[in-house]
Enzyme design. Structure first.
Site, PDB file in Angstrom:
ATOM      1  N   ASN A 119       0.868  -1.182   0.000  1.00 14.63           N
ATOM      2  CA  ASN A 119       0.000   0.000   0.000  1.00 14.63           C
ATOM      3  C   ASN A 119       0.905   1.232   0.000  1.00 14.63           C
ATOM      4  O   ASN A 119       1.467   1.601   1.027  1.00 14.63           O
ATOM      5  CB  ASN A 119      -0.879  -0.035   1.265  1.00 14.63           C
ATOM      6  N   TRP A 120       1.034   1.834  -1.188  1.00 15.72           N
ATOM      7  CA  TRP A 120       1.959   2.979  -1.300  1.00 15.72           C
ATOM      8  C   TRP A 120       1.403   4.239  -0.650  1.00 15.72           C
ATOM      9  O   TRP A 120       2.111   5.206  -0.482  1.00 15.72           O
ATOM     10  CB  TRP A 120       2.215   3.292  -2.765  1.00 15.72           C
ATOM     11  N   LYS A 121       0.128   4.237  -0.338  1.00 16.65           N
ATOM     12  CA  LYS A 121      -0.545   5.432   0.198  1.00 16.65           C
ATOM     13  C   LYS A 121      -0.306   6.615  -0.750  1.00 16.65           C
ATOM     14  O   LYS A 121      -0.221   6.418  -1.950  1.00 16.65           O
ATOM     15  CB  LYS A 121      -0.067   5.715   1.623  1.00 16.65           C
ATOM     16  N   HIS A 123      -9.390   0.802   5.381  1.00 16.16           N
ATOM     17  CA  HIS A 123      -8.111   1.156   5.999  1.00 16.16           C
ATOM     18  C   HIS A 123      -8.362   2.185   7.110  1.00 16.16           C
ATOM     19  O   HIS A 123      -9.205   3.073   6.962  1.00 16.16           O
ATOM     20  CB  HIS A 123      -7.155   1.729   4.947  1.00 16.16           C
ATOM     21  N   GLU A 130      -6.794   4.706   8.006  1.00 15.12           N
ATOM     22  CA  GLU A 130      -6.617   6.123   7.618  1.00 15.12           C
ATOM     23  C   GLU A 130      -7.872   6.656   6.947  1.00 15.12           C
ATOM     24  O   GLU A 130      -8.240   7.816   7.129  1.00 15.12           O
ATOM     25  CB  GLU A 130      -5.384   6.253   6.702  1.00 15.12           C
ATOM     26  N   GLU A 180      -5.022  -5.122  10.797  1.00 12.49           N
ATOM     27  CA  GLU A 180      -4.056  -4.035  10.945  1.00 12.49           C
ATOM     28  C   GLU A 180      -4.307  -3.305  12.265  1.00 12.49           C
ATOM     29  O   GLU A 180      -5.123  -2.372  12.317  1.00 12.49           O
ATOM     30  CB  GLU A 180      -4.207  -3.044   9.792  1.00 12.49           C
ATOM     31  N   GLY A 221       2.581   2.386  10.703  1.00 14.64           N
ATOM     32  CA  GLY A 221       3.502   3.507  10.537  1.00 14.64           C
ATOM     33  C   GLY A 221       4.223   3.924  11.806  1.00 14.64           C
ATOM     34  O   GLY A 221       4.835   4.989  11.855  1.00 14.64           O
ATOM     35  N   SER A 229       3.700  -1.950  10.446  1.00 16.86           N
ATOM     36  CA  SER A 229       5.159  -1.933  10.653  1.00 16.86           C
ATOM     37  C   SER A 229       5.813  -3.276  10.340  1.00 16.86           C
ATOM     38  O   SER A 229       6.759  -3.695  11.015  1.00 16.86           O
ATOM     39  CB  SER A 229       5.503  -1.479  12.080  1.00 16.86           C
ATOM     40  N   GLY A 243       2.858  -1.059   4.286  1.00 22.74           N
ATOM     41  CA  GLY A 243       2.843   0.370   3.979  1.00 22.74           C
ATOM     42  C   GLY A 243       4.250   0.861   3.684  1.00 22.74           C
ATOM     43  O   GLY A 243       4.787   0.670   2.590  1.00 22.74           O
ATOM     44  N   GLY A 244       4.881   1.462   4.692  1.00 24.92           N
ATOM     45  CA  GLY A 244       6.197   2.093   4.511  1.00 24.92           C
ATOM     46  C   GLY A 244       7.224   1.222   3.788  1.00 24.92           C
ATOM     47  O   GLY A 244       7.933   1.700   2.889  1.00 24.92           O
TER      48      GLY A 244
HETATM   49  C1  PEP Z   1      -0.734   0.195   6.228  1.00 20.37           C
HETATM   50  O1  PEP Z   1      -0.993   1.380   6.344  1.00 20.37           O
HETATM   51  O2  PEP Z   1      -1.502  -0.569   5.619  1.00 20.37           O
HETATM   52  C2  PEP Z   1       0.491  -0.288   6.843  1.00 20.37           C
HETATM   53  C3  PEP Z   1       0.547  -1.544   7.165  1.00 20.37           C
HETATM   54  O3  PEP Z   1       1.463   0.641   7.078  1.00 20.37           O
HETATM   55  P1  PEP Z   1       2.926   0.378   7.664  1.00 20.37           P
HETATM   56  O4  PEP Z   1       3.447  -0.891   7.060  1.00 20.37           O
HETATM   57  O5  PEP Z   1       3.729   1.572   7.247  1.00 20.37           O
HETATM   58  O6  PEP Z   1       2.787   0.263   9.132  1.00 20.37           O
END
Ligand code: PEP
Length: 252
Positions: free
Chosen positions: A9-11, A97, A99, A169, A175, A215, A236-237
Site C-alpha cells: 500500500n503505497w498510500k 483502511h 486512515e 491491521e 507507521g 510496521s 505500507g512504509g
Molecule cells: C498500512 O498502512 O496498511 C500499513 C501496514 O502501514 P505500515 O506498514 O507503514 O505500518
C-alpha cells in the site's frame, strides 16, 4: 493450501517518475523468483494504476487500488468507480483502511456499500480491520474486530465472502515502527478465522487469506508469516523501496 499474499500500500507517495522506477524494480526482482504459491499486489495511487497494470501484464504481480467509490458513474467529483478500475484491469482494492476511517470518516455502512460494489465487479476487496491502542489496552481488541467484521463484512453471502482478503491491521502498529508480536498477530488471525467458521463454515474459514499489516518489514516478516493463520502482509512504509518490499516477499 491458502495462497500467500504480499500487498504493498503505497498510500499518497511517489511522483510519476519514482512510481515508474519502483514498479520496474519490483517487476525485475520478481522475474527470477518462483511465485507458484505467492501473490504480490501493488497498490499505487490512482494516477499510477495504468503504468502498473501495463507492466503487470508481463510480470509476476497484480495491481490493486487504494480506494473506490460505490457507484458505477455519475456526478461524484474526484471519485473513481469500480467499473473504471475494471476497465484498467485492476484486480484488488483496499477498503476499510484505518486512515480512511479516521481522516475521511468512512462508516461501516459506507464500507458495506463499497464491498458490494467491488464484488459486483469481481474486484477482490482487501478488507482492513483492527483496534486502536486504548482499545487494546482495555483488552477490547477482539470485540472491536468482531464488530467491524459483523457490521461491514458478514452480510455477504458465502460465494461473496469467499472472494475477500482480510487484513488485520492494529492501528497502533501502522507507521509507528511498533509491530504486533507474532503471538498477538496469530491469536487475532485465529480469532478472525473462528468467526468466519462460526458464521459461514470451517471450509470457507480455511480458504480466506488473512494478512497482517502494521510496521511489517523485511526483518520481522519471517517470524510474523511463520504463524499458521498469517497468510501474508499488507505493507505500507516498507513497500516504498523495492529492496525492502522484495525482502518481505522472500520471507515465506
Ligand atoms: C498500512 O498502512 O496498511 C500499513 C501496514 O502501514 P505500515 O506498514 O507503514 O505500518
Amino acid at each position: 493450501m491458502r495462497k500467500k499474499i504480499v500487498a504493498g500500500n503505497w498510500k499518497m507517495n511517489k511522483t510519476f517518475l519514482e512510481a515508474e522506477e519502483l514498479v520496474a524494480q519490483v517487476a525485475e526482482a520478481l522475474e527470477s523468483r518462483k511465485m507458484e504459491n505467492k501473490t504480490v499486489v501493488l497498490c499505487p495511487p490512482f494516477p499510477y494504476l495504468e503504468l502498473a497494470t501495463d507492466i503487470a501484464e508481463e510480470a509476476n504481480f497484480s495491481v490493486g487500488a487504494q480506494n473506490v467509490y460505490p457507484e458505477d458513474s455519475g456526478a461524484f467529483t474526484g471519485e473513481v468507480s469500480p467499473s473504471m478500475l475494471v476497465s484498467m484491469e485492476v484486480e484488488y482494492c483496499i477498503i476499510g483502511h484505518s486512515e480512511r476511517r479516521k481522516y475521511f470518516g468512512e462508516s461501516h455502512e459506507f464500507l458495506t456499500r463499497k464491498l458490494d460494489a467491488l464484488l459486483k465487479h469481481n474486484i477482490i476487496p482487501i478488507f482492513c480491520c483492527g483496534e486502536v491502542l486504548p482499545e487494546r489496552k482495555a483488552k477490547k481488541h477482539f470485540k472491536v474486530v468482531e464488530k467491524q467484521l459483523d457490521e461491514s463484512l458478514f452480510h455477504l453471502k458465502k460465494d461473496e465472502i469467499a472472494m475477500v482478503v482480510i487484513a488485520y491491521e492494529p492501528v497502533w502498529a501502522i507507521g509507528t515502527g511498533v509491530n504486533a508480536t507474532p503471538q498477538q498477530a496469530q491469536e487475532m488471525h485465529a480469532f478472525i478465522r473462528s468467526l468466519i467458521a462460526k458464521k459461514y463454515s470451517q471450509k470457507l474459514a480455511d480458504e480466506i487469506p488473512i494478512l497482517y499489516g502494521g510496521s511489517c518489514n523485511s526483518k520481522n516478516a519471517k517470524e510474523l508469516f511463520s504463524n499458521p493463520d498469517v497468510d501474508g502482509g499488507l505493507i505500507g512504509g516498507a513497500s516504498l523501496k523495492a529492496e525492502d518490499f522484495i525482502g518481505i516477499v522472500d520471507s515465506f
